[in-house]
Design an enzyme around this catalytic site. Structure first.
Site, PDB file in Angstrom:
ATOM      1  N   ASP A   1       0.871  -1.159   0.000  1.00 34.65           N
ATOM      2  CA  ASP A   1       0.000   0.000   0.000  1.00 34.65           C
ATOM      3  C   ASP A   1       0.915   1.218   0.000  1.00 34.65           C
ATOM      4  OD1 ASP A   1      -2.309   1.630   0.296  1.00 34.65           O
ATOM      5  OD2 ASP A   1      -2.014   1.677   2.468  1.00 34.65           O
TER       6      ASP A   1
ATOM      7  N   ASP B   1      -0.094   5.071   1.181  1.00 37.90           N
ATOM      8  CA  ASP B   1      -0.289   5.971   2.316  1.00 37.90           C
ATOM      9  C   ASP B   1      -0.360   5.199   3.626  1.00 37.90           C
ATOM     10  OD1 ASP B   1      -0.541   8.391   0.736  1.00 37.90           O
ATOM     11  OD2 ASP B   1      -2.427   7.540   0.039  1.00 37.90           O
TER      12      ASP B   1
ATOM     13  N   GLY C   1      -9.805   9.729  -2.225  1.00 35.87           N
ATOM     14  CA  GLY C   1      -9.973  11.132  -1.874  1.00 35.87           C
ATOM     15  C   GLY C   1     -11.262  11.747  -2.377  1.00 35.87           C
TER      16      GLY C   1
ATOM     17  N   SER D   1      -2.666   1.156  -4.534  1.00 30.22           N
ATOM     18  CA  SER D   1      -3.192   2.218  -3.676  1.00 30.22           C
ATOM     19  C   SER D   1      -4.469   2.813  -4.237  1.00 30.22           C
ATOM     20  CB  SER D   1      -2.131   3.318  -3.537  1.00 30.22           C
ATOM     21  OG  SER D   1      -2.631   4.442  -2.863  1.00 30.22           O
TER      22      SER D   1
ATOM     23  N   LYS E   1      -0.468   9.700 -10.021  1.00 29.29           N
ATOM     24  CA  LYS E   1       0.675  10.616 -10.104  1.00 29.29           C
ATOM     25  C   LYS E   1       1.298  10.848  -8.732  1.00 29.29           C
ATOM     26  CE  LYS E   1      -0.796  13.175 -14.241  1.00 29.29           C
ATOM     27  NZ  LYS E   1      -1.190  14.508 -14.777  1.00 29.29           N
TER      28      LYS E   1
ATOM     29  N   ASP F   1      -1.697  -0.977   6.150  1.00 19.63           N
ATOM     30  CA  ASP F   1      -1.680  -0.300   7.456  1.00 19.63           C
ATOM     31  C   ASP F   1      -3.065  -0.106   8.044  1.00 19.63           C
ATOM     32  OD1 ASP F   1      -2.365   1.829   5.543  1.00 19.63           O
ATOM     33  OD2 ASP F   1      -2.137   3.154   7.282  1.00 19.63           O
TER      34      ASP F   1
END
Length: 279
Positions: free
Chosen positions: A49, A51, A93, A163, A168, A223
Site C-alpha cells: 500500500d 499511504d 480522496g 493504492s 501521479k 496499514d
C-alpha cells in the site's frame, strides 16, 4: 577462484547501480546474499500500500493538502486530525469529500449538478499541493521501507504499489523518496485504475493479473483495516504496519501486525519474515 572473484565483482557492480537520494545498500557478504536469496526463493512479490505504509502521509500530507485546496476555493471546511481520521474509513480522496458533504450538507457554492466536477477539480488541486510537499521533502519514508525494498530487489523479488491514491501522487512518492533507479523496479496500480476501491480486492487482483503473479507467493503490506479487507478478499497474505491513524483498528484477517518494518534487520521485518507468511 577466478570465477568466484568475477561473480563478486559482478554482484558489486549490479547493486551499486541503485544510487539515489537514499543509496541502495547491499547487506552482508556475497555468501549472505546468496543465502537470503535462497531463503526467499518462494516469495515472488511484495505488494505495498502507499499511504501509511511507504510514508505516513495521511495526517500531515493529504489532510493538509485537502484543507489548503478547500481554502483556495473559498470553502469553510477544515478537516482536523480527528475528523480526517473518521473520513479515512472511506477509501479514495474524491469519495472521501463526497462522503463528508453527504453527511454534513453540501456547500451552497457547489450546485447539485456540478458536484462531481467540483470534487474532481478539488482533488486535482489537492494532489498538486500534496506533490509539492513530497518534492519539498516534508514527508519521509517510514522506517525499514528502503531496507526491505533494497533486499527485495537484490533477491529478485518483484515489487509493486497498490493504492487508492492518485497515480501521479503515488509515482511521485516512489520516484522522489526512493530514487529513479528503485522506482523503475516498481509497477504501480493506483487511483481510478479500478472502479471498486479498497476494501474491494480489485486493485490487488489487477496487480496479480497484470504482473502474472501467483497469489500464494505474494505478501501484501498494509496499514489499515480497509487494506486488510482488500488483501483477504484477494486471498493474499497480509502484514500490517500500524500508522498514525490506524493503531487501534481491528486487523482481523491479517497474518502479522507490527508497529513498523524497522531499520534494523536484526529486530525488524525481513524477507524471511515475509516468506513465513505465505499461505
Amino acid at each position: 577462484m577466478v570465477i568466484s572473484l568475477l561473480s563478486i565483482i559482478a554482484l558489486a557492480s549490479s547493486t551499486s547501480a541503485f544510487t539515489s537520494n537514499a543509496p541502495f545498500v547491499s547487506r552482508g557478504s556475497f555468501a549472505a546474499s546468496r543465502s537470503d536469496s535462497s531463503m526467499s526463493a518462494t516469495l515472488e512479490a511484495i505488494l505495498f500500500d502507499c499511504d501509511g505504509v511507504l510514508a505516513d502521509t495521511e495526517r500531515d500530507g493529504h489532510r493538509v493538502s485537502f484543507n489548503q485546496a478547500f481554502g483556495e476555493n473559498g470553502l469553510d471546511d477544515v478537516w482536523d486530525v480527528d475528523r480526517y481520521g473518521k473520513l479515512l474509513e472511506t477509501g479514495g480522496g474524491k469519495e472521501r469529500m463526497t462522503a463528508h458533504w453527504n453527511e454534513i450538507g453540501w456547500p451552497e457554492s457547489i450546485p447539485e449538478e456540478g458536484r462531481q466536477d467540483k470534487v474532481k477539480e478539488l482533488h486535482l488541486r489537492k494532489t498538486a499541493i500534496f506533490m509539492d510537499l513530497i518534492d519539498a521533502g516534508k514527508i519521509p519514508l517510514r522506517p525499514g521501507v528502503l531496507r526491505i525494498i533494497d533486499d527485495a530487489i537484490a533477491a529478485g523479488v518483484r515489487v509493486a504499489v497498490c493504492s487508492t491514491s492518485n497515480e501521479k501522487a503515488v509515482s511521485n512518492i516512489v520516484s522522489t523518496l526512493m530514487g529513479p533507479q528503485r522506482a523503475e523496479k516498481f509497477q504501480i496500480f493506483a487511483g481510478d485504475m479500478v472502479k471498486a476501491k479498497k476494501p474491494a480486492p480489485d486493485v490487488y487482483n489487477m496487480a496479480v493479473d497484470n504482473m502474472g503473479l501467483d497469489k500464494s507467493r505474494c505478501v501484501i503490506i498494509e496499514d489499515s483495516h480497509i487494506g486488510v479487507g482488500a488483501a483477504t478478499g484477494a486471498g493474499i497474505s497480509c502484514l500490517v504496519t500500524k500508522s498514525s491513524y490506524t493503531g487501534e483498528e481491528d486487523f482481523t484477517g491479517s497474518d502479522m501486525i507490527v508497529d513498523e518494518l524497522g531499520d534494523d534487520a536484526a529486530t525488524g521485518i525481513t524477507l524471511d519474515t515475509l516468506t513465513s507468511l505465505l499461505k
